[in-house]
Design an enzyme around this catalytic site. Structure first.
Site, PDB file in Angstrom:
ATOM      1  N   SER A  17       0.903  -1.253   0.029  1.00 22.18           N
ATOM      2  CA  SER A  17       0.011   0.091  -0.016  1.00 22.18           C
ATOM      3  C   SER A  17       0.796   1.327  -0.092  1.00 22.18           C
ATOM      4  CB  SER A  17      -0.868   0.108   1.207  1.00 22.18           C
ATOM      5  OG  SER A  17      -0.266  -0.004   2.470  1.00 22.18           O
TER       6      SER A  17
ATOM      7  N   SER B  18      14.906  -8.358   3.252  1.00 25.58           N
ATOM      8  CA  SER B  18      15.827  -8.333   4.504  1.00 25.58           C
ATOM      9  C   SER B  18      16.291  -6.939   4.899  1.00 25.58           C
ATOM     10  CB  SER B  18      16.902  -9.426   4.306  1.00 25.58           C
ATOM     11  OG  SER B  18      17.635  -9.545   5.565  1.00 25.58           O
TER      12      SER B  18
ATOM     13  N   TYR C 119      14.277  -6.171  16.100  1.00 29.40           N
ATOM     14  CA  TYR C 119      13.930  -6.108  14.565  1.00 29.40           C
ATOM     15  C   TYR C 119      15.221  -6.680  13.760  1.00 29.40           C
ATOM     16  CZ  TYR C 119      13.752  -4.108  10.229  1.00 29.40           C
ATOM     17  OH  TYR C 119      13.858  -3.872   8.754  1.00 29.40           O
TER      18      TYR C 119
ATOM     19  N   LYS D 103      15.439 -10.028  10.897  1.00 33.78           N
ATOM     20  CA  LYS D 103      15.912 -10.258   9.727  1.00 33.78           C
ATOM     21  C   LYS D 103      17.147 -11.248   9.487  1.00 33.78           C
ATOM     22  CE  LYS D 103      13.172  -6.945   8.064  1.00 33.78           C
ATOM     23  NZ  LYS D 103      12.234  -7.763   6.867  1.00 33.78           N
TER      24      LYS D 103
END
Length: 271
Positions: A15, A132, A146, A150
């Site tokens: 989006s 990634s 976070y 990844k």
């Protein structure tokens, strides 16, 4: 599929930002593109069909894949872009918050992959591109959770690629650095803030904001995704943008102690 008709693509988190730029790049390259968002948006935009999907929900993912197959008959490319960020000291997040982050960034990828694989196997081929980050292969102070998502996606993707090659399916990674999107504005904050990290957290927030202002345009990452999606002999990893390429080279060839010192200096941390 061929260059004039590369096939059908699904792009999650399409989006805005990297996802939207990627959907447009693929559509311009001839793909029939289905983009996803958690909330309903305009059904069709610039030739891109938008569908709602929550990658944390098995039923929602299954419904999305069924809809695409019913309308297009096949799935040739999956781009796993949907994700969320979290900035703060690692111990400032509860295990529940950490689990919620992994639910989107890791298990969301796994759900999407598991859902499209039966169709790709029946077709005898397909390509999966997982977004990634440079934080998937370097340390990321105050982004520890976070970064760990990844790192997980990197290990999963590289291992999965070996499993799927016999079916004509390849899995590749795209690793952006800082990109000019709303990522910084949408970063989650820790759910159990500790005063001891206030100064460091504020400093890192400022550093990220400045880096984002100088970062790559989303189109840079989108073009890298397109290259990863169409490369006839795909590489395992594609660095997206100048900074990402530089960091990748430094991580590979600079001694660990020197890389550590440089990283801390760049982030304004005591050396």
């Amino acid at each position: 599929m061929n260059k004039t008709n590369p096939g059908v693509a699904i792009v999650t988190g399409a989006s805005s930002g990297i996802g939207l730029a990627t959907a447009k790049a693929l559509q311009n390259a001839g793909f029939r593109v289905f983009g996803t968002s958690r909330r309903a948006v305009s059904e069709k935009s610039d030739g891109i069909t938008m569908l709602t999907c929550d990658v944390t929900d098995d039923a929602s993912v299954a419904k999305l894949v069924d809809e695409v197959l019913a309308e297009a008959g096949r799935i040739d490319l999956l781009v796993n872009n949907a994700g969320m960020g979290l900035l703060g000291g690692a111990e400032e997040s509860s295990t529940a918050q950490a689990r919620a982050l992994f639910e989107v960034n890791v298990f969301g990828v796994i759900r999407m992959v598991n859902a499209v694989l039966p169709a790709m196997r029946r077709q005898g081929g397909g390509r999966i591109v997982n977004l990634s980050s440079v934080q998937g292969f370097i340390p990321a102070p105050y982004f520890a959770l976070y970064s760990s998502t990844k790192h997980a996606v990197e290990g999963y993707s590289e291992s999965l690629d070996h499993e799927l090659r016999p079916f004509g399916i390849r899995v590749v990674l795209v690793e952006p650095a800082y990109t000019r999107t709303s990522f910084e504005d949408n970063l989650a904050r820790p759910d159990q803030l500790l005063d001891i990290y206030d100064a460091a957290r504020a400093g890192m927030t400022t550093a990220v904001r400045k880096a984002m202002e100088k970062g790559d345009a989303p189109e840079v990452v989108a073009n890298t995704v397109l290259a990863a999606a169409t490369d006839p002999t795909p590489k395992r990893r594609y660095a997206a943008g100048k900074m990402a390429r530089q960091v990748s080279l430094l991580r590979r060839f600079v001694p660990a102690s020197a890389f550590d010192k440089s990283l801390r200096k760049q982030l304004g941390l005591p050396v």
